[in-house]
Design an enzyme around this catalytic site. Sequence first.
Site, PDB file in Angstrom:
ATOM      1  N   ASP A 414     -31.086  49.065 -21.150  1.00  0.00           N
ATOM      2  CA  ASP A 414     -31.797  50.290 -21.557  1.00  0.00           C
ATOM      3  C   ASP A 414     -31.736  50.520 -23.066  1.00  0.00           C
ATOM      4  O   ASP A 414     -32.718  50.969 -23.660  1.00  0.00           O
ATOM      5  CB  ASP A 414     -31.163  51.516 -20.882  1.00  0.00           C
ATOM      6  CG  ASP A 414     -31.289  51.478 -19.385  1.00  0.00           C
ATOM      7  OD1 ASP A 414     -32.146  50.734 -18.885  1.00  0.00           O
ATOM      8  OD2 ASP A 414     -30.529  52.196 -18.706  1.00  0.00           O
TER       9      ASP A 414
HETATM   10  P1  NAP Z   1     -27.712  49.046 -18.764  1.00  0.00           P
HETATM   11  O1  NAP Z   1     -29.033  49.493 -19.212  1.00  0.00           O
HETATM   12  O2  NAP Z   1     -27.075  49.771 -17.633  1.00  0.00           O
HETATM   13  O3  NAP Z   1     -27.843  47.499 -18.430  1.00  0.00           O
HETATM   14  C1  NAP Z   1     -26.756  46.719 -18.154  1.00  0.00           C
HETATM   15  C2  NAP Z   1     -27.226  45.338 -17.794  1.00  0.00           C
HETATM   16  O4  NAP Z   1     -26.063  44.531 -17.690  1.00  0.00           O
HETATM   17  C3  NAP Z   1     -27.930  45.275 -16.455  1.00  0.00           C
HETATM   18  O5  NAP Z   1     -29.316  45.189 -16.607  1.00  0.00           O
HETATM   19  C4  NAP Z   1     -27.314  44.045 -15.761  1.00  0.00           C
HETATM   20  O6  NAP Z   1     -28.356  43.109 -15.481  1.00  0.00           O
HETATM   21  C5  NAP Z   1     -26.382  43.470 -16.829  1.00  0.00           C
HETATM   22  N1  NAP Z   1     -25.133  42.964 -16.256  1.00  0.00           N
HETATM   23  C6  NAP Z   1     -24.355  43.533 -15.310  1.00  0.00           C
HETATM   24  N2  NAP Z   1     -23.301  42.746 -15.056  1.00  0.00           N
HETATM   25  C7  NAP Z   1     -23.424  41.655 -15.837  1.00  0.00           C
HETATM   26  C8  NAP Z   1     -22.657  40.476 -16.031  1.00  0.00           C
HETATM   27  N3  NAP Z   1     -21.529  40.244 -15.335  1.00  0.00           N
HETATM   28  N4  NAP Z   1     -23.071  39.573 -16.943  1.00  0.00           N
HETATM   29  C9  NAP Z   1     -24.208  39.775 -17.630  1.00  0.00           C
HETATM   30  N5  NAP Z   1     -24.982  40.858 -17.501  1.00  0.00           N
HETATM   31  C10 NAP Z   1     -24.586  41.796 -16.609  1.00  0.00           C
HETATM   32  O7  NAP Z   1     -26.634  49.039 -19.950  1.00  0.00           O
HETATM   33  P2  NAP Z   1     -26.762  49.496 -21.465  1.00  0.00           P
HETATM   34  O8  NAP Z   1     -27.904  48.811 -22.135  1.00  0.00           O
HETATM   35  O9  NAP Z   1     -25.391  49.347 -22.010  1.00  0.00           O
HETATM   36  O10 NAP Z   1     -27.171  51.012 -21.366  1.00  0.00           O
HETATM   37  C11 NAP Z   1     -26.284  51.984 -20.908  1.00  0.00           C
HETATM   38  C12 NAP Z   1     -27.006  52.924 -19.985  1.00  0.00           C
HETATM   39  O11 NAP Z   1     -26.046  53.793 -19.378  1.00  0.00           O
HETATM   40  C13 NAP Z   1     -27.994  53.808 -20.722  1.00  0.00           C
HETATM   41  O12 NAP Z   1     -29.129  54.047 -19.931  1.00  0.00           O
HETATM   42  C14 NAP Z   1     -27.205  55.086 -20.918  1.00  0.00           C
HETATM   43  O13 NAP Z   1     -28.029  56.222 -21.056  1.00  0.00           O
HETATM   44  C15 NAP Z   1     -26.402  55.134 -19.644  1.00  0.00           C
HETATM   45  N6  NAP Z   1     -25.208  55.966 -19.768  1.00  0.00           N
HETATM   46  C16 NAP Z   1     -24.307  55.711 -20.738  1.00  0.00           C
HETATM   47  C17 NAP Z   1     -23.235  56.565 -20.915  1.00  0.00           C
HETATM   48  C18 NAP Z   1     -22.245  56.360 -22.025  1.00  0.00           C
HETATM   49  O14 NAP Z   1     -21.512  57.279 -22.323  1.00  0.00           O
HETATM   50  N7  NAP Z   1     -22.197  55.205 -22.626  1.00  0.00           N
HETATM   51  C19 NAP Z   1     -23.065  57.634 -20.048  1.00  0.00           C
HETATM   52  C20 NAP Z   1     -23.993  57.835 -19.014  1.00  0.00           C
HETATM   53  C21 NAP Z   1     -25.059  56.989 -18.897  1.00  0.00           C
HETATM   54  P3  NAP Z   1     -28.151  41.999 -14.346  1.00  0.00           P
HETATM   55  O15 NAP Z   1     -27.813  42.727 -13.098  1.00  0.00           O
HETATM   56  O16 NAP Z   1     -29.461  41.306 -14.301  1.00  0.00           O
HETATM   57  O17 NAP Z   1     -27.043  41.102 -14.809  1.00  0.00           O
END
Ligand code: NAP
Length: 490
Positions: A414
């Site tokens: 994301d």
């Molecule tokens: P993300 O959008 O959740 O994407 C994570 C990606 O990691 C997934 O698409 C997954 O794809 C991949 N993944 C999972 N396990 C894996 C592995 N073992 N090896 C390789 N890839 C792996 O993560 P992000 O880009 O870090 O974004 C964070 C999201 O969380 C945002 O939407 C944010 O708003 C939300 N959020 C964050 C917080 C905070 O405080 N940081 C709080 C609440 C919400 P595959 O399954 O294809 O591997």
Amino acid sequence: MNAPAAVDPGALSAVVVPVLYLVSAVLFIFGIKGLTRVRTARRGNLLAAGAMLLAVVTTLLDLGLVDYRWILAGLVIGGAVGAVAAVKVEMTAMPEMVALFNGAGGGASMLVALAVLWLEVLELDPLLVAGTVAGALGPDSALSTMLSILIGAVTLSGSVVAYLKLQGKISGQPILLPGRHAVNALLLVGALGLGVWAAFFAQGHALIGGLAAAVALASLVLGIMLVIPIGGADMPVVISLLNSYSGLAAAATGFVLNNNLLIISGALVGASGLILTQIMCVAMNRTLANVLFGGFGVQAEAPGGAGSDYGPVRSYGAEDAALVLESAETVVFVPGYGLAVAQAQHVVRELADLLAKRGCKVTYGIHPVAGRMPGHMNVLLAEADVPYEQLLEMDKVNPEFKQTDVVIVVGANDVVNPAAEKVPGSPIYGMPVLQVWEAGTVMMIKRSLSPGFAGIKNELFEYDNTMMLFGDAKEMLRALLAEMKHAAAA
Ligand code: NAP
């Protein structure tokens, strides 16, 4: 010669105790300040822990006649639980642990307020058979007691639900009960009304005790009702908010006990929790109301599409990627949630070291909500001894991408999704993102085309300059590292 005047211990403690409390309060403030930078975070944590120890010792000495056996037992049991948890809990499970701590804080505030009501008012004050709680404690303390019960109980039950959702013990999906807003409003107004009745109007032990118990019960149900409709992935925001509530409950308890330090530290927790909640909401481009009442994740078919409808994407292996990296002069790593899941921080560091040895400039682009909790990526990379100077925040790194040869996105989705800028109506439209697509080549390391937290398509996978490296982050990076080492040796 005159004998030196004896020091009145009561007068001494009236001076010494407030001074020690003030020292603790100042240490708490410096502790929180220290937590704002990775470099000073450990010191900040130690300062705050020291401040807490000073506060506890001062309070015990001030109280004088307490049964230390109970306190010692509490210290040993609580300390042991804390120490085991600190060692055993994984970084990815930190939000659950914080949820439990918040719940414990809220529960403690509720129990202390109920105990004060019981011991000081109902047990010790026989006048209360005819008088009110406000008459016995004063109106301020009477109101604080009820607020402490209310906020503490909401924090306790809300945090337990948040914990269970994150643990997967109850569904992480938003559970949207019909008429929930009306029920919640009724519970809140009911708890407040009963609290005011108990504090100012009720007379007689049985009635006051019964009303206080009803306030606690209604608030416990309210806490459950408030958190149940929120999706599991939004829990970090909710936990941060509950953290703020636990601070407010502690501050209210400070008024009940007439303890200035509890008021100050509670207010610090309340305010910092609220600021953190706000920062997370801004970074996700969501309002707090949307997080609390929106049921995010339910609207998966929003513009931008769900995660499955992709045109052709270019899939490569470690060998192809190593070839590209060999000629790169600037590389930016962009870590995300998948890096945390795979625990790939150490191998990232190894690859970065190898690239740096070859004369490549290596930095890391850190999005404020990458991962599942604030500062998630910073903590993981710090654990792998990545130099702090190499971590660039979003505003700093975004202008750099145009001059970057290769961006390696490790398990992030994301936070690098161009839909945030290009697809109006997308659930993440308007969320600030890392503009990795501006770089020469983008290597996306993830296991599949599955979406991230927001549940939406990421067109970056289809871009011409994107290389999809499908696999577990740690394994793919290890393979990449091996290829680079092999090439260097050949
Ligand atoms: P993300 O959008 O959740 O994407 C994570 C990606 O990691 C997934 O698409 C997954 O794809 C991949 N993944 C999972 N396990 C894996 C592995 N073992 N090896 C390789 N890839 C792996 O993560 P992000 O880009 O870090 O974004 C964070 C999201 O969380 C945002 O939407 C944010 O708003 C939300 N959020 C964050 C917080 C905070 O405080 N940081 C709080 C609440 C919400 P595959 O399954 O294809 O591997």
